[in-house]
Design a protein around this motif. Structure first.
Motif, short mmCIF file in Angstrom:
data_model
loop_
_atom_site.label_atom_id
_atom_site.label_comp_id
_atom_site.label_asym_id
_atom_site.label_seq_id
_atom_site.Cartn_x
_atom_site.Cartn_y
_atom_site.Cartn_z
N GLN A 79 0.83 -1.21 0.00
CA GLN A 79 0.00 0.00 0.00
C GLN A 79 0.87 1.26 0.00
N GLY A 80 2.04 1.13 -0.63
CA GLY A 80 2.88 2.30 -0.83
C GLY A 80 3.84 2.63 0.27
N HIS A 81 4.04 1.73 1.22
CA HIS A 81 4.93 1.99 2.35
C HIS A 81 5.96 0.86 2.42
N GLY A 82 7.18 1.15 2.00
CA GLY A 82 8.18 0.10 1.95
C GLY A 82 7.97 -0.80 0.75
N SER A 83 8.68 -1.93 0.73
CA SER A 83 8.64 -2.83 -0.42
C SER A 83 8.57 -4.28 0.03
N PRO A 84 7.97 -5.13 -0.79
CA PRO A 84 7.98 -6.56 -0.51
C PRO A 84 9.40 -7.13 -0.66
N ILE A 85 9.64 -8.24 -0.01
CA ILE A 85 10.90 -8.96 -0.11
C ILE A 85 10.56 -10.42 -0.34
N TYR A 86 11.20 -11.04 -1.37
CA TYR A 86 10.98 -12.47 -1.57
C TYR A 86 12.29 -13.23 -1.43
N THR A 87 12.28 -14.19 -0.53
CA THR A 87 13.33 -15.21 -0.50
C THR A 87 12.67 -16.57 -0.33
N ASN A 88 13.31 -17.58 -0.89
CA ASN A 88 12.82 -18.94 -0.73
C ASN A 88 13.13 -19.45 0.67
N HIS A 89 14.43 -19.44 1.02
CA HIS A 89 14.77 -19.93 2.36
C HIS A 89 15.80 -19.06 3.07
N LEU A 90 16.52 -18.23 2.35
CA LEU A 90 17.50 -17.37 3.01
C LEU A 90 16.79 -16.31 3.84
N TYR A 91 17.24 -16.15 5.08
CA TYR A 91 16.71 -15.06 5.89
C TYR A 91 17.22 -13.74 5.32
N PRO A 92 16.36 -12.76 5.13
CA PRO A 92 16.80 -11.48 4.56
C PRO A 92 17.39 -10.55 5.62
N PHE A 93 17.94 -11.12 6.66
CA PHE A 93 18.61 -10.37 7.72
C PHE A 93 19.70 -11.27 8.30
N PRO A 94 20.68 -10.71 8.98
CA PRO A 94 21.74 -11.56 9.54
C PRO A 94 21.18 -12.60 10.51
N VAL A 95 21.72 -13.81 10.43
CA VAL A 95 21.23 -14.92 11.26
C VAL A 95 21.98 -14.89 12.58
N ASP A 96 21.29 -14.44 13.61
CA ASP A 96 21.86 -14.32 14.96
C ASP A 96 20.72 -14.47 15.96
N PRO A 97 20.12 -15.67 15.99
CA PRO A 97 18.89 -15.82 16.78
C PRO A 97 19.13 -15.57 18.26
N PRO A 98 18.19 -14.89 18.93
CA PRO A 98 16.92 -14.36 18.41
C PRO A 98 17.00 -12.90 17.96
N ARG A 99 18.23 -12.39 17.75
CA ARG A 99 18.42 -10.98 17.42
C ARG A 99 17.95 -10.66 16.00
N VAL A 100 17.49 -9.45 15.81
CA VAL A 100 17.08 -8.97 14.49
C VAL A 100 17.72 -7.60 14.26
N PRO A 101 17.71 -7.11 13.03
CA PRO A 101 18.41 -5.86 12.75
C PRO A 101 17.79 -4.65 13.46
N THR A 102 18.63 -3.66 13.71
CA THR A 102 18.11 -2.37 14.18
C THR A 102 17.21 -1.76 13.12
N GLU A 103 17.59 -1.91 11.85
CA GLU A 103 16.74 -1.45 10.75
C GLU A 103 15.56 -2.41 10.64
N ASN A 104 14.55 -2.11 11.42
CA ASN A 104 13.40 -3.00 11.56
C ASN A 104 12.13 -2.20 11.29
N PRO A 105 11.66 -2.16 10.04
CA PRO A 105 10.47 -1.37 9.73
C PRO A 105 9.33 -1.67 10.69
#
Length: 953
Positions: A79-105
């Protein structure tokens, strides 16, 4: 030493399922308790990080008038805010469970609502979210209700004490990434948002809380046993069965059972002191018995699909009509089962499966596929810290969906490796619901599951499994086998599914499978028509691997779905022209044939000349009968055949009377040979050679015209725009033909002219067709003859050198004027077919436009071939084949088709390019599964084939 500061958003990275939500319960609609949908237009603000904004927006009086507006249910990235992301199995963020990026929409959602004037003041009220991706925190009127994860699962909060008559402020903060994202790596677009319904539900005093309908069926007595367990005491009534009992009490009565083929539901009511809840009861018993999955005493054969929820504009925010359209399309294409890959669907979808009849494998909202990149190290399903979250997801699925008769199997999730958490889930589910079986494909030794499940096993391995020769643990050898994914429907294909179905029907242990998948996940886009991975600038993506469905994104059936319908049709026909009979076999598991009408027609050269009704008895499941056909009419020397069809005799809930369920064709008299007796010699003059109606370039021997029809560029063609299945998947170790063809240079063949020989009654043109930098070649001879009116071309091909790969195609290609449009042909149709995708190709006369011959795969590729063509007419030419040929025509070259990445790249030119193919290589399923079986290879070997050209009179 560094110290991490605790912040107000630490819940985002907490492995727990959340806080504040009520225990899960069954999903139902009350007869008399009030409800208020909060769907609609909400105010919205997007922040780049989880903590970029404070929580003041949740306070009453906050002015959000300057915020954007978005639709709920919906995804903000659509709906015009940000963009879709498609991956089959790769996580689109660094793998460091349970941490996630600071850049977190992070999307703040705000909705102000008033209660209806008649909203009850007694009892309580719950606020229900049916689906939010991936983590949400909720406030009502400034009070923090809690937070939750589990995107495709319901969460409820008690809010009655916080409501006011008007101006209620509901605030929801949604984070794109969270610890929960590690559990939701499910081969789909990453699309955050409140994408399912938000509802306010009144809970009267003495209301129904949770209940479990147990409705079993004894196939030996024809009786059903009903018991409804309820948290609150009440009574259960089923008027059609004269049932009126207290909750917790069992009653046994004669019933009609529920099956996917005969979905008999009984309407009932659960009444407590404060509420009445409608029940839709289906009596059926699911067991693992004699090493087979049985329902009501009968082994099942799954003819299924994997279904992601998808809409090309709304993503996973599906409306009821779209869900209903999916179910109707499945029923109309003979699909009998759905695996809800890879999460529980919207609950309304399961109601539709109950109503119309589909077996359901209900799959938990769980996949950790990305951990395969590190050999499953740190996989959450084998880390005790995550087990409460896994159990929460299992419970929310089972409790929500436990009263649906269509759900016969619970699935723990998908591609999550193995571990203690999965075992804990299986144990909990088995204990909570012993009336269903448990599935998980990754459990190779079947420690926790009730069936041996695999993905994309090759045909020969499936046959070994069917014969019990696959090895494995003792327990596994005693269990039924299901292909939870097979027939990868990416682009042109899948090929080889008829060969799988023959195996399923040969070996009892093989209980069918589920095509991957139901629909292409293309996103409607003005630039490309439909966009796929990479079209939104993703840092990591998997391209058009997200477009691998039996439906195009606009829900139009692909040729793959039409093929699947034919392959799995529930009536089998075998004709015997010698004694004039047809054997009809009922391949249903439960239904007889009383709902069907049977008709025959007799064709001469592809045209119906007589038709009538076929008297087929109402055969029971598995029964067959030989039915006498009428005496065929006189047909001269034409090619003749019978066609028999099974049609719905009357309207059903899912299709109208006359809908075709199954069909078969049986030849009677073969096609007469194509004869052209040479009657003239080639004549030279003015730089041309004429032969009968044709004109050739005297220097090159190139065909220039046939009568008044100009022809350009006729020569041997072996290249096709590679399909997704030709290209294969990069992780596969066996030969992928598309890359091998390109390496050999088959996409850039050069044509050397060796001789032009106008001698005797023929014009002979000798050539050598070969790729640069290679020694292999195809010595190709074109021999032209004519009887004065017609022109015969005989092509002889002799391979030279060491050919280690099959050919993509073998035939000739030429160009006609772009004004050519209408196409008529006698051959297979109405849609495309290839050597291992031709079950649905019906032999008769067909018509189309050139544009109508094209199949609009989201990523353009080889398409549109019609099989078994006897003759075709296009642009003033009639072409007859000796033998039959594959025919295709398009307004761009194969090379331009090969270079295109989206449908919008294909711009019609001034020429219609026609391919007449002696052979085509098979399609297979190698975009994720096996390639074509060897019998469908187009070997590079000596070949000779002919075409006869004439002007259309």
């Amino acid at each position: 030493m560094s110290i991490r500061t605790t912040t107000a958003v630490d819940y985002v990275e907490d492995v727990s399922p959340g806080t504040g939500a009520l225990p899960p319960r069954a999903w139902y609609a009350s007869s008399d308790a009030a409800s208020l949908s909060l769907n609609g237009s909400w105010r919205f603000r997007l922040s780049p990080t989880a903590d970029a904004e404070d929580d003041s927006f949740a306070e009453p009086g906050f002015d959000a008038g300057h915020w954007a507006q978005i639709a709920v249910p919906g995804h903000w990235a659509l709906q015009g805010h940000g963009s879709p992301i498609y991956t089959n199995h790769l996580y689109p963020f660094p793998v460091d469970p349970p941490r996630v990026p600071t850049e977190n929409p992070t999307g703040d959602h705000l909705h102000v609502f008033d209660l209806p004037s008649d909203w009850p003041s007694d009892g309580g009220t719950v606020l229900r979210f049916d689906g939010v991706e991936s983590c949400a925190r909720v406030w009502l009127n400034g009070t923090d209700l809690g937070e939750f994860k589990g995107s495709r699962l319901p969460h409820e909060f008690a809010v009655g004490h916080l409501l006011q008559p008007g101006g209620n402020v509901l605030a929801v903060r949604v984070h794109q990434w969270s610890a929960g994202s590690y559990l939701e790596d499910q081969d789909q677009w990453w699309l955050p948002g409140v994408f399912r319904d938000v509802t306010l539900l009144h809970r009267p005093a003495g209301c129904v809380l949770d209940f479990f309908v147990h409705a079993s069926y004894d196939h030996t007595t024809g009786e059903g046993t009903l018991k409804v367990e309820s948290d609150v005491d009440g009574r259960v009534t089923v008027p059609a069965l004269d049932i009126d009992v207290a909750t917790g009490e069992s009653v046994t009565v004669p019933v009609e059972p529920w099956t996917a083929e005969t979905p008999r539901l009984y309407d009932g009511v659960l009444a407590t002191e404060g509420e009445r809840v409608p029940l839709r009861i289906g009596f059926r018993t699911v067991v693992l018995e004699d090493g087979l999955i049985k329902v009501n005493g009968t082994p099942l054969l799954f003819k299924g699909v994997n279904r992601h929820e998808w809409h090309p504009e709304k993503g996973r925010a599906l409306d009821p009509e779209t869900m209903r359209e999916d179910v109707l399309l499945m029923k109309r294409h003979n699909v009998n089962a759905v695996r809800t890959s890879h999460y529980p669907p919207h609950p309304a979808f399961l109601e539709l499966c109950d109503t119309y009849g589909l077996w359901v494998i209900d799959e938990c909202d769980l996949e950790t596929h990305g951990f395969v990149e590190q050999a499953w190290r740190d996989n959450p399903v084998d880390d005790d810290r995550w087990t409460p979250a896994l159990l929460d997801r299992a419970a929310r699925m089972v409790e929500r969906d436990k009263n649906h008769p269509s759900v016969v199997i619970w699935s723990l999730g998908n591609e999550a490796g193995t571990g203690r958490g999965l075992t804990a889930m299986a144990e909990w589910i088995h204990h909570r619901d012993a009336s269903r079986l448990v599935h998980y494909e990754g459990d190779i030794d079947c420690r926790d599951t009730d069936m041996y499940s695999r993905m994309y096993a090759f045909h020969e391995e499936v046959e070994r499994i069917g014969r019990g020769l696959d090895g494995g643990t003792g327990k596994r050898r005693e269990l039924p086998f299901v292909l939870c994914e097979f027939g990868h429907a990416m682009g042109n294909g899948p090929g080889g599914i008829a060969d799988y179905q023959r195996l399923f029907e040969t070996y009892d242990r093989l209980q069918g499978g589920f095509i991957w998948e139901w629909i292409d996940h293309g996103i409607k886009d003005e630039r490309y028509g439909f966009a796929y991975g990479g079209d939104f600038g993703e840092e990591l993506h998997d391209g058009n691997f997200v477009c691998d469905g039996l439906l195009f994104p606009d829900r139009k059936p692909s040729p793959g779905l039409v093929e699947y319908k034919k392959v799995i049709e529930p009536i089998r026909f075998e004709g015997d022209a010698a004694d004039g009979t047809v054997r009809v076999r009922n391949a249903y598991d439960f239904a007889d044939l009383s709902a069907l009408a049977f008709v025959w027609s007799f064709q001469v050269d592809g045209v119906d000349v007589e038709s009538g009704r076929l008297p087929v008895p109402p055969l029971g499941p598995g029964e067959s009968a030989h039915v006498k056909l009428p005496r065929p009419p006189e047909a001269g020397d034409g090619e003749t055949q019978w066609t028999v069809r099974a049609l719905l005799a009357s309207d059903t809930a899912w299709a109208s009377a006359g809908h075709q369920v199954a069909w078969g064709q049986f030849p009677v008299a073969a096609r007469p040979p194509v004869r052209v007796v040479p009657s003239g010699a080639p004549r030279s003059g003015d730089g041309r050679i004429t032969l009968g109606p044709a004109s050739f370039d005297a220097r090159t021997g190139a065909l220039m015209s046939i009568g008044a029809v100009d022809v350009t560029g006729l020569r041997l063609d072996v290249w096709r725009a590679t399909t997704d299945n030709d290209d294969g998947a990069p992780w596969q170790s066996d030969v992928r033909h598309g890359p091998a063809w390109r390496k050999l240079g088959l996409h850039r063949m050069r044509h050397r002219l060796d001789a032009v020989e106008p001698t005797g009654d023929a014009l002979t043109v000798r050539t050598r067709v070969a790729p640069a930098a290679r020694e292999v070649a195809l010595a190709t001879v074109y021999r032209w003859t004519s009887d004065g009116d017609r022109l015969r071309l005989t092509v002889s091909v002799a391979p030279e050198g060491d050919w280690t790969v099959p050919l993509p195609r073998l035939g000739v290609r030429f160009g006609l004027s772009g004004a050519a449009d209408r196409v008529r042909w006698f051959g297979g149709g109405p849609g495309e077919a290839y050597p291992d995708t031709r079950a649905a190709s019906e032999l008769r006369r067909w018509e189309s436009t050139v544009d109508g011959l094209q199949t609009p795969y989201v990523r353009p590729q080889e398409n549109g071939a019609r099989a078994d063509v006897r003759w075709a007419e296009l642009g003033g030419l009639r072409i007859e084949g000796d033998p039959e040929f594959w025919f295709s025509a398009r307004r761009w070259t194969n090379e331009r088709l090969d270079a295109a990445r989206h449908l919008t790249d294909l711009v019609p030119g001034d020429t219609v390019w026609v391919n007449l193919d002696h052979g085509q290589h098979g399609i297979g399923s190698q975009s994720c599964g096996p390639g074509p079986l060897p019998q469908y290879f187009l070997a590079a070997e000596p070949a000779e084939f002919s075409f006869v050209f004439s002007e259309v009179g």
